[in-house]
Design an enzyme around this catalytic site. Structure first.
Site, PDB file in Angstrom:
ATOM      1  N   PRO A 103       0.782  -1.254   0.000  1.00  0.00           N
ATOM      2  CA  PRO A 103       0.000   0.000   0.000  1.00  0.00           C
ATOM      3  C   PRO A 103       0.807   1.293   0.000  1.00  0.00           C
ATOM      4  O   PRO A 103       0.784   2.072   0.952  1.00  0.00           O
ATOM      5  CB  PRO A 103      -0.835  -0.138   1.267  1.00  0.00           C
ATOM      6  N   CYS A 104       1.467   1.576  -1.110  1.00  0.00           N
ATOM      7  CA  CYS A 104       2.224   2.827  -1.217  1.00  0.00           C
ATOM      8  C   CYS A 104       1.294   4.036  -1.205  1.00  0.00           C
ATOM      9  O   CYS A 104       1.738   5.153  -0.925  1.00  0.00           O
ATOM     10  CB  CYS A 104       3.112   2.825  -2.455  1.00  0.00           C
ATOM     11  N   HIS A 105      -0.006   3.824  -1.460  1.00  0.00           N
ATOM     12  CA  HIS A 105      -0.958   4.942  -1.411  1.00  0.00           C
ATOM     13  C   HIS A 105      -1.132   5.474   0.010  1.00  0.00           C
ATOM     14  O   HIS A 105      -1.642   6.566   0.192  1.00  0.00           O
ATOM     15  CB  HIS A 105      -2.313   4.524  -1.997  1.00  0.00           C
TER      16      HIS A 105
END
Length: 163
Positions: free
Chosen positions: A123-125
């Site tokens: 989850p780089c978001h």
């Protein structure tokens, strides 16, 4: 050369292309159009599409599908740290740099995020600027904003995964 397979998922924020080997997910990416999808989908690809569907329906907070990351040791360290960010939370690039014991590597952390080919699952978001502002996302800032809002909404509802 290993076999690769592709499948597509129509998410609420666009078409997602999932690529796998015979036994691990290689990439999850937003695309504009479908290319030739594989006719035969290995179980790992079917599982990934199912988990993405559950995620977008608010029924899944954690992914269990087997992944194969391809990158430097530093990138893998960053990506591993990203998987520790709780669903619905955000942290800064600086926080990630400090968490991997490399506090001066803030820009390198941003670069590792940019090279994350397993978006949503890794989850780089959930990584934002130190000031809390949304910064770069390969799928577009509007998608990052949508994903974060989606997770906040699911957190309020306290929806548990149905597996």
């Amino acid at each position: 050369m290993k076999n690769t397979h592709k499948a597509y998922y129509n998410s609420p924020i666009g078409l997602v292309e999932v690529t796998s080997s015979d036994n691990a997910i290689l990439s999850v990416d937003f695309v504009e159009k479908e290319e030739d999808a594989s006719e035969k989908h290995p179980e790992v690809l079917v599982q990934c599409i199912k988990e993405l569907d559950e995620y977008f329906k608010g029924q899944r907070k954690n992914f269990t599908v087997k992944l194969e990351t391809q990158g430097t040791e530093f990138q893998k360290k960053v990506w591993n740290e990203l998987t520790r960010i709780p669903f619905g939370d955000t942290v800064s690039y600086k926080y990630i740099a400090e968490a991997i014991n490399n506090p001066k590597a803030v820009r390198a952390v941003g670069n590792a995020n940019h090279n994350n080919f397993l978006g949503i699952i890794i989850p780089c978001h959930r990584v934002v600027g130190t000031n809390g502002k949304l910064t770069g996302y390969a799928g577009g800032i509007w998608r990052k904003e949508w994903l974060l809002q989606h997770e906040k909404n699911c957190g309020i509802l306290n929806v548990e995964p149905t597996v």
